[in-house]
Scaffold this active site. Structure first.
Site, short mmCIF file in Angstrom:
data_model
loop_
_atom_site.label_atom_id
_atom_site.label_comp_id
_atom_site.label_asym_id
_atom_site.label_seq_id
_atom_site.Cartn_x
_atom_site.Cartn_y
_atom_site.Cartn_z
N TRP A 72 3.72 1.34 10.44
CA TRP A 72 2.84 2.09 9.48
C TRP A 72 3.70 3.45 9.04
O TRP A 72 4.77 3.62 9.20
CB TRP A 72 1.56 2.41 10.10
CG TRP A 72 0.91 1.19 10.60
CD1 TRP A 72 0.98 0.04 10.26
CD2 TRP A 72 -0.64 1.52 11.14
NE1 TRP A 72 -0.16 -0.99 10.74
CE2 TRP A 72 -1.12 -0.01 11.20
CE3 TRP A 72 -1.44 2.38 11.60
CZ2 TRP A 72 -2.41 -0.44 11.72
CZ3 TRP A 72 -2.70 2.02 12.19
CH2 TRP A 72 -3.06 0.75 12.19
N GLN A 104 4.54 0.13 2.58
CA GLN A 104 3.75 -0.56 3.46
C GLN A 104 3.64 -1.87 2.70
O GLN A 104 3.23 -1.97 1.40
CB GLN A 104 2.31 0.06 3.68
CG GLN A 104 2.57 1.42 4.33
CD GLN A 104 2.87 1.17 5.89
OE1 GLN A 104 1.92 0.85 6.55
NE2 GLN A 104 4.11 1.29 6.28
N ARG A 164 -1.64 9.16 13.25
CA ARG A 164 -0.38 8.59 12.33
C ARG A 164 0.15 9.33 11.33
O ARG A 164 -0.31 10.41 10.83
CB ARG A 164 -1.07 7.16 12.12
CG ARG A 164 -2.24 7.35 11.30
CD ARG A 164 -2.79 5.87 10.93
NE ARG A 164 -4.11 5.71 10.10
CZ ARG A 164 -5.15 5.73 10.62
NH1 ARG A 164 -5.33 5.84 12.05
NH2 ARG A 164 -6.27 5.89 9.79
N ASN A 175 0.93 -1.11 0.09
CA ASN A 175 0.03 0.06 -0.03
C ASN A 175 0.92 1.28 0.15
O ASN A 175 1.55 1.25 -0.97
CB ASN A 175 -1.03 -0.11 1.09
CG ASN A 175 -0.79 -0.26 2.32
OD1 ASN A 175 -0.14 -1.21 2.79
ND2 ASN A 175 -1.29 0.63 3.29
N ASP A 176 1.03 2.06 0.98
CA ASP A 176 1.35 3.34 0.77
C ASP A 176 2.85 3.63 0.71
O ASP A 176 3.80 2.64 1.18
CB ASP A 176 1.15 4.18 2.21
CG ASP A 176 -0.07 3.97 2.87
OD1 ASP A 176 -1.01 3.47 2.38
OD2 ASP A 176 -0.28 4.42 4.06
N1 DQQ Z 1 -1.99 3.15 5.69
C1 DQQ Z 1 -2.90 4.20 5.80
C2 DQQ Z 1 -2.14 4.91 6.94
C3 DQQ Z 1 -1.45 3.96 7.78
C4 DQQ Z 1 -1.12 2.98 6.76
C5 DQQ Z 1 -3.32 4.89 4.77
C6 DQQ Z 1 -1.32 1.63 7.31
O1 DQQ Z 1 -2.85 5.96 7.55
O2 DQQ Z 1 -0.46 4.59 8.41
O3 DQQ Z 1 -3.45 4.18 3.70
O4 DQQ Z 1 -0.82 0.65 6.31
#
Ligand code: DQQ
Length: 563
Positions: free
Chosen positions: A102, A59, A167, A42-43
């Site tokens: 994260w 991520q 976060r 992901n991110d």
């Molecule tokens: N993904 C979210 C964030 C978090 C992360 C956004 C967790 O807020 O830190 O996609 O994988």
């Protein structure tokens, strides 16, 4: 409880085994968008340029194609296109990050010129805290190993902060007082908030009384980003840049989209005022009006530009992802600049992408009569870069009227999809299309007469993109702030299951994911079309087959990838 732990464990084992046996035929795996070798991504996290090397962390679930076990994977590049995957940089190992490492960012400390990472840990109580990590060995040019600070966590929730909504620290910036500032995404009293912290030494952080900014019109802000842009010239700026002729961009991720505002930042008092605030106008500024989330920018000190990465998720089902053995790609890195109006950003794929351009076809001055389609052949249509300039005939009042000030462009594109005929439009490209057009993704424009001016609508219509049923085929749309009496440009990057489009030289971007069944590999076709009643002209079209980027796993002795 014990039972559920057992079943979760079993599920992960099954997913792990399955992940290792992912499908051999991979028509949807991209060829020049960044992807991990397998499993979930992901991110984008902590992108940076450091001593000749670009780093991208992200991520990642190392064990399965679904979210979970989130750690920081790490890849490096010399040109932002070809990548080598290294071992994970940060794994969930400590009480303060045991439930996930994260999102976060990297900052390069001046003087010592050392990179430092700030990331969110989901701790043993499932509370979010902020942690530091630094390279273990500064003489390793690839910065392969990272160590967590003995002082972690360096920021904890409290005093009105919901520990589940706290976060994603940004890259830090330093004021003239030599004090570091960073913002953390959060929600306070139900409002999206950029919580501000300050530090003299990057280890001891003090929360400021006032947030940098907040909005009572949105909920939780994830992955904020905050950076200066130049209101003159074409150069990007470092996050700590101080000087005249700058505006500041604040981006927040919420409701599945990345929204931004442009405004003024006064560093002495840490006051930020947006020219037009989040949700204050019907047409919101977004980086991308399709699938693009949790993005992060960084300053490339080598080429003096600011570059943006965004996570592009899948639109197929979870079981499709498990079958494919992977989920999630990154957008093409884009340079970001302030538009000359000062009212929005413009984005463009980094120049380095052009090195993948191979066989080219060019067309000039072609009329496309209303209701016609023509094929652009001679290139690999499933893997291409296409640039078109459309020129419209003279028009005045024959154009459809539309109250464009109160209509949502995405809804407008859904109502008036690619098959709905208008006067000027729909005209554009049909990509990843089957021979008989049963499958097609249409990226097109339509012109309307608004209150005081003509308005250009850009749409990406996935409704006929695949015969598959279990796929999200949502249509996307955006208004493009260009004058339709001038030429209208479209650039579309086609990459097997990804269609990333830039309208009006990067004033509106739309990214979509599609999974054709017929139009794959060499059975994929590219067309230009015009279903409006008036003719339009293609004043120029250039399209290239795209080579595959080298995205490989690192091993000792592998020749470094170079420009
Ligand atoms: N993904 C979210 C964030 C978090 C992360 C956004 C967790 O807020 O830190 O996609 O994988």
């Amino acid at each position: 409880m014990k039972g559920s732990v057992f079943w979760t464990f079993l599920l992960h084992i099954i997913l792990f085994i399955h992940g290792n046996k992912a499908k051999a035929s991979q028509p949807y795996r991209t060829s020049y968008h960044f992807q991990p070798p397998k499993n979930w991504m992901n991110d984008p996290n902590g992108p940076m340029y450091y001593k000749g090397v670009y780093h991208l962390f992200y991520q990642h679930n190392p064990y399965a194609a679904v979210a979970g076990n989130i750690s920081w994977a790490h890849s490096i590049s010399y040109n932002l296109i070809d990548w080598m995957h290294l071992d994970n940089a940060i794994n969930p190992t400590k009480p303060y990050d045991i439930n996930g490492c994260w999102s976060g960012s990297a900052t390069i400390l001046p003087g010592v010129k050392k990179p430092i990472i700030l990331y969110t840990g989901d701790n043993f109580k499932n509370q979010q805290v902020q942690n530091l990590a630094v390279p273990k060995n500064m003489s390793d040019p690839l910065l392969r190993e990272w160590v967590k600070s003995g002082r972690n966590p360096v920021m904890t929730p409290g005093n009105g902060i919901d520990p589940m909504m706290y976060r994603d620290p940004t890259t830090a910036w330093r004021g003239s007082d030599k004090i570091w500032r960073v913002i953390i995404g959060g929600q306070i009293n139900g409002h999206g908030t950029a919580i501000l912290y300050k530090s003299k030494d990057f280890v001891n952080w003090i929360r400021s009384k006032n947030p940098l900014h907040s909005s009572n019109k949105t909920g939780m802000w994830e992955c904020p980003d905050f950076y200066p842009v130049s209101s003159r010239g074409k150069k990007g700026l470092d996050s700590s840049f101080k000087g005249r002729d700058t505006k500041h961009v604040l981006k927040a991720s919420f409701g599945d989209h990345d929204y931004y505002v442009i405004g003024n930042y006064e560093s002495k008092m840490d006051r930020y005022s947006a020219d037009v605030d989040f949700m204050d106008s019907i047409v919101q500024l977004r980086y991308d009006y399709g699938m693009f989330y949790a993005s992060k920018s960084f300053y490339d000190s080598h080429k003096k530009r600011r570059i943006l990465w965004g996570w592009v998720t899948e639109a197929d089902s979870k079981s499709d992802d498990i079958n494919k053995g992977w989920s999630g790609i990154q957008s093409i890195p884009r340079t970001i600049l302030l538009d000359k109006t000062g009212k929005q950003l413009v984005q463009w794929p980094i120049k380095e992408l052009e090195k993948l351009r191979a066989r080219q076809v060019s067309l000039h001055n072609i009329e496309i009569k209303g209701g016609t389609v023509f094929e652009i052949s001679g290139i690999t249509a499933s893997q291409a870069d296409v640039e078109v300039l459309f020129e419209l005939p003279r028009f005045k009042d024959q154009i459809e009227l539309m109250d464009t000030k109160s209509v949502d462009p995405q809804q407008l594109c859904s109502q008036k999809n690619a098959s709905v005929r208008g006067v000027l439009g729909p005209f554009g490209l049909l990509v990843l299309a089957s021979n008989d057009l049963t499958e097609q993704t249409a990226i097109f424009f339509r012109i309307f007469k608004g209150y005081d001016k003509f308005v250009v609508l850009m749409c990406s219509d996935q409704s006929r993109s695949s015969l598959k049923r279990d796929v999200d085929k949502k249509i996307f749309g955006a208004f493009v702030d260009v004058d339709p009496s001038q030429k209208i440009s479209l650039r579309t990057l086609i990459d097997r299951s990804t269609v990333e489009s830039f309208g009006g030289k990067g004033k509106a971007c739309i990214t979509a994911r599609v999974y054709p069944e017929l139009a794959i590999d060499n059975k994929s076709h590219l067309y230009a079309f015009n279903y409006g009643t008036r003719s339009v002209r293609i004043s120029r079209l250039r399209a290239w087959s795209m080579k595959k980027a080298q995205i490989v796993e690192f091993h000792e002795g592998r020749k470094p990838l170079v420009n």
